[in-house]
Motif scaffolding. Structure first.
Motif, PDB file in Angstrom:
ATOM      1  N   PRO A 126      53.982  18.401  35.393  1.00 42.40           N
ATOM      2  CA  PRO A 126      52.999  18.523  36.478  1.00 42.40           C
ATOM      3  C   PRO A 126      51.615  18.033  36.065  1.00 42.40           C
ATOM      4  O   PRO A 126      51.244  18.038  34.880  1.00 42.40           O
ATOM      5  N   ASP A 127      50.863  17.647  37.067  1.00 42.91           N
ATOM      6  CA  ASP A 127      49.458  17.298  36.857  1.00 42.91           C
ATOM      7  C   ASP A 127      48.574  18.537  36.974  1.00 42.91           C
ATOM      8  O   ASP A 127      47.480  18.575  36.416  1.00 42.91           O
ATOM      9  N   ALA A 128      49.049  19.529  37.714  1.00 47.84           N
ATOM     10  CA  ALA A 128      48.323  20.796  37.849  1.00 47.84           C
ATOM     11  C   ALA A 128      49.319  21.944  37.889  1.00 47.84           C
ATOM     12  O   ALA A 128      50.387  21.821  38.500  1.00 47.84           O
ATOM     13  N   VAL A 129      48.975  23.037  37.227  1.00 45.64           N
ATOM     14  CA  VAL A 129      49.781  24.258  37.231  1.00 45.64           C
ATOM     15  C   VAL A 129      48.876  25.384  37.701  1.00 45.64           C
ATOM     16  O   VAL A 129      47.829  25.649  37.094  1.00 45.64           O
ATOM     17  N   ILE A 130      49.262  26.039  38.791  1.00 45.80           N
ATOM     18  CA  ILE A 130      48.445  27.109  39.362  1.00 45.80           C
ATOM     19  C   ILE A 130      49.187  28.435  39.219  1.00 45.80           C
ATOM     20  O   ILE A 130      50.195  28.675  39.886  1.00 45.80           O
ATOM     21  N   ALA A 131      48.697  29.280  38.333  1.00 50.66           N
ATOM     22  CA  ALA A 131      49.282  30.603  38.114  1.00 50.66           C
ATOM     23  C   ALA A 131      48.668  31.559  39.131  1.00 50.66           C
ATOM     24  O   ALA A 131      47.647  32.202  38.873  1.00 50.66           O
ATOM     25  N   ASN A 132      49.297  31.629  40.282  1.00 51.24           N
ATOM     26  CA  ASN A 132      48.755  32.380  41.404  1.00 51.24           C
ATOM     27  C   ASN A 132      49.421  33.735  41.615  1.00 51.24           C
ATOM     28  O   ASN A 132      48.812  34.637  42.177  1.00 51.24           O
ATOM     29  N   ALA A 133      50.659  33.895  41.175  1.00 46.05           N
ATOM     30  CA  ALA A 133      51.394  35.135  41.437  1.00 46.05           C
ATOM     31  C   ALA A 133      50.627  36.345  40.900  1.00 46.05           C
ATOM     32  O   ALA A 133      50.117  36.321  39.781  1.00 46.05           O
ATOM     33  N   GLY A 134      50.556  37.374  41.718  1.00 48.33           N
ATOM     34  CA  GLY A 134      49.857  38.574  41.282  1.00 48.33           C
ATOM     35  C   GLY A 134      50.148  39.744  42.193  1.00 48.33           C
ATOM     36  O   GLY A 134      50.629  39.577  43.318  1.00 48.33           O
ATOM     37  N   VAL A 135      49.848  40.945  41.714  1.00 51.90           N
ATOM     38  CA  VAL A 135      50.009  42.165  42.506  1.00 51.90           C
ATOM     39  C   VAL A 135      48.713  42.967  42.455  1.00 51.90           C
ATOM     40  O   VAL A 135      47.933  42.860  41.507  1.00 51.90           O
ATOM     41  N   SER A 136      48.500  43.763  43.493  1.00 48.13           N
ATOM     42  CA  SER A 136      47.324  44.631  43.568  1.00 48.13           C
ATOM     43  C   SER A 136      47.763  45.969  44.148  1.00 48.13           C
ATOM     44  O   SER A 136      48.068  46.064  45.344  1.00 48.13           O
ATOM     45  N   ILE A 137      47.816  46.984  43.301  1.00 47.19           N
ATOM     46  CA  ILE A 137      48.254  48.315  43.702  1.00 47.19           C
ATOM     47  C   ILE A 137      47.256  49.328  43.143  1.00 47.19           C
ATOM     48  O   ILE A 137      46.847  49.232  41.976  1.00 47.19           O
ATOM     49  N   GLY A 138      46.868  50.299  43.961  1.00 47.93           N
ATOM     50  CA  GLY A 138      45.950  51.323  43.486  1.00 47.93           C
ATOM     51  C   GLY A 138      46.599  52.220  42.448  1.00 47.93           C
ATOM     52  O   GLY A 138      47.826  52.308  42.347  1.00 47.93           O
ATOM     53  N   MET A 139      45.765  52.891  41.674  1.00 53.32           N
ATOM     54  CA  MET A 139      46.318  53.784  40.659  1.00 53.32           C
ATOM     55  C   MET A 139      45.393  54.973  40.421  1.00 53.32           C
ATOM     56  O   MET A 139      44.194  54.917  40.685  1.00 53.32           O
TER      57      MET A 139
ATOM     58  N   ILE B 214      44.303  32.190  38.683  1.00 57.78           N
ATOM     59  CA  ILE B 214      43.700  32.852  39.840  1.00 57.78           C
ATOM     60  C   ILE B 214      43.293  34.271  39.432  1.00 57.78           C
ATOM     61  O   ILE B 214      44.140  35.138  39.218  1.00 57.78           O
ATOM     62  N   ALA B 215      41.993  34.479  39.311  1.00 53.06           N
ATOM     63  CA  ALA B 215      41.454  35.796  38.966  1.00 53.06           C
ATOM     64  C   ALA B 215      41.002  36.487  40.254  1.00 53.06           C
ATOM     65  O   ALA B 215      41.716  36.455  41.251  1.00 53.06           O
ATOM     66  N   SER B 216      39.826  37.086  40.264  1.00 55.83           N
ATOM     67  CA  SER B 216      39.316  37.772  41.448  1.00 55.83           C
ATOM     68  C   SER B 216      37.889  38.221  41.168  1.00 55.83           C
ATOM     69  O   SER B 216      37.509  38.442  40.012  1.00 55.83           O
ATOM     70  N   VAL B 217      37.106  38.405  42.229  1.00 55.89           N
ATOM     71  CA  VAL B 217      35.788  39.002  42.033  1.00 55.89           C
ATOM     72  C   VAL B 217      35.923  40.445  41.554  1.00 55.89           C
ATOM     73  O   VAL B 217      34.968  41.022  41.032  1.00 55.89           O
ATOM     74  N   ALA B 218      37.119  41.025  41.705  1.00 54.60           N
ATOM     75  CA  ALA B 218      37.363  42.372  41.180  1.00 54.60           C
ATOM     76  C   ALA B 218      37.284  42.404  39.663  1.00 54.60           C
ATOM     77  O   ALA B 218      37.260  43.486  39.065  1.00 54.60           O
ATOM     78  N   ALA B 219      37.237  41.235  39.032  1.00 51.32           N
ATOM     79  CA  ALA B 219      37.090  41.175  37.579  1.00 51.32           C
ATOM     80  C   ALA B 219      35.683  41.547  37.126  1.00 51.32           C
ATOM     81  O   ALA B 219      35.470  41.862  35.950  1.00 51.32           O
ATOM     82  N   ILE B 220      34.720  41.493  38.058  1.00 51.19           N
ATOM     83  CA  ILE B 220      33.315  41.626  37.668  1.00 51.19           C
ATOM     84  C   ILE B 220      32.956  43.059  37.283  1.00 51.19           C
ATOM     85  O   ILE B 220      32.275  43.299  36.291  1.00 51.19           O
TER      86      ILE B 220
ATOM     87  N   SER C 212      43.167  43.899  35.020  1.00 48.79           N
ATOM     88  CA  SER C 212      44.030  42.721  34.863  1.00 48.79           C
ATOM     89  C   SER C 212      43.286  41.443  35.205  1.00 48.79           C
ATOM     90  O   SER C 212      43.437  40.415  34.518  1.00 48.79           O
ATOM     91  N   LYS C 213      42.451  41.465  36.240  1.00 48.74           N
ATOM     92  CA  LYS C 213      41.736  40.256  36.630  1.00 48.74           C
ATOM     93  C   LYS C 213      40.595  39.936  35.660  1.00 48.74           C
ATOM     94  O   LYS C 213      40.285  38.763  35.425  1.00 48.74           O
ATOM     95  N   ALA C 214      39.976  40.969  35.083  1.00 47.60           N
ATOM     96  CA  ALA C 214      39.011  40.717  34.010  1.00 47.60           C
ATOM     97  C   ALA C 214      39.715  40.059  32.828  1.00 47.60           C
ATOM     98  O   ALA C 214      39.177  39.166  32.166  1.00 47.60           O
ATOM     99  N   GLY C 215      40.967  40.481  32.596  1.00 49.15           N
ATOM    100  CA  GLY C 215      41.764  39.871  31.539  1.00 49.15           C
ATOM    101  C   GLY C 215      42.081  38.414  31.831  1.00 49.15           C
ATOM    102  O   GLY C 215      42.110  37.581  30.912  1.00 49.15           O
ATOM    103  N   VAL C 216      42.325  38.084  33.096  1.00 53.00           N
ATOM    104  CA  VAL C 216      42.584  36.684  33.465  1.00 53.00           C
ATOM    105  C   VAL C 216      41.372  35.825  33.129  1.00 53.00           C
ATOM    106  O   VAL C 216      41.496  34.733  32.551  1.00 53.00           O
ATOM    107  N   VAL C 217      40.172  36.305  33.472  1.00 54.34           N
ATOM    108  CA  VAL C 217      38.957  35.542  33.193  1.00 54.34           C
ATOM    109  C   VAL C 217      38.798  35.310  31.693  1.00 54.34           C
ATOM    110  O   VAL C 217      38.540  34.188  31.240  1.00 54.34           O
TER     111      VAL C 217
END
Length: 261
Positions: free
Chosen positions: A83-96, A140-146, A158-163
């Protein structure tokens, strides 16, 4: 290998951001390698758009299973080329709630998909892209990483970890010609967000997000918050003193836990 157009590999392609990205790339003339557990649904979507096997192939994989997603990547290379681009988009968001034992399992699953699964998605392509001297690896991270939000510990962490992971990978690949792109969506109208019990400012439709993401990826942008307004909000949140942030966060609705869904 077929070489009719550039190739993009997208995980989590059965709905939401992943499907919107697939549509945007297809409209731009790219060939698609789409990954999801729900293969039948993705294939039906591709058939409805008139995407034949020469333009789109669907690979079944569980991103939480390292060997499964890595095998999908190797199958893509064998069938369609690198591939010319690989987008790791799969993710889950569940409260805990850390006080609840079953929610620790939720956290483990969240990390398995959002973090380990992201690295496993990139794994089959890194060495080959480096040898070729080109490519895009998109996390694909999220502003929830901030900042960490009450009830969102697993997702925010998890999203802070992605960044942080993508930043590390970017340093490792510096000078190789392979670009690492980190995208932080704000609120996007998808099945993942429709059950949220709080306001979602600057909410974007999935196709609007995909268009902006496509342009950022093509430019090789290292880090981008989409929409930009949420980037401003995120920076202001980061600057707030902890005591003030904690008070403001207390009145915010919490993500539904698994037992509430």
């Amino acid at each position: 290998m077929p070489q009719a157009g550039p190739l993009v590999f997208i995980t989590g392609a059965s709905s939401g951001i992943g499907q919107a990205l697939a549509a945007r790339y297809a409209d731009a003339g790219w060939r698609l390698a789409l990954v999801a557990r729900r293969v039948t649904e993705v294939q039906a979507w591709a058939d409805a758009r008139g995407l034949g096997a020469e333009n789109c192939r669907v690979y079944g994989a569980d991103v939480a299973d390292i060997d499964s997603i890595a095998a999908a990547g190797r199958a893509c290379i064998d069938a369609q080329g690198l591939p010319d681009a690989v987008i790791a988009n799969a993710g889950v968001s569940i409260g805990m709630d850390t006080a609840e034992r079953e929610d620790l399992d939720v956290m483990a699953q969240t990390f398995a998909i959002n973090n380990v699964g992201l690295a496993a998605t990139f794994h089959p392509f890194v060495a080959a892209m480096r040898r070729r001297g080109s490519g895009r690896l998109v996390g694909i991270a999220s502003v929830a990483a901030i900042r960490g939000l009450p009830g969102h510990g697993a997702y925010c962490a998890s999203k802070a970890g992605v960044v942080a992971y993508c930043e590390s990978l970017r340093g490792e690949l510096h000078g190789s010609g392979v670009k690492v792109v980190t995208l932080c969506p704000g609120y996007v109208d998808t099945p993942l967000t429709r059950g949220n019990r709080y306001g979602m400012p600057f909410l974007l439709q999935a196709d609007a997000f995909a268009d902006r993401a496509f342009r950022a990826i093509e430019a090789g942008t290292s880090y981008r918050v989409i929409p930009w307004q949420m980037g401003v909000v995120a920076k202001l949140m980061r600057l707030l003193p902890n005591a003030l942030f904690d008070r403001l966060a207390q009145g915010r609705g919490r993500k539904k836990r698994r037992s509430e869904q």
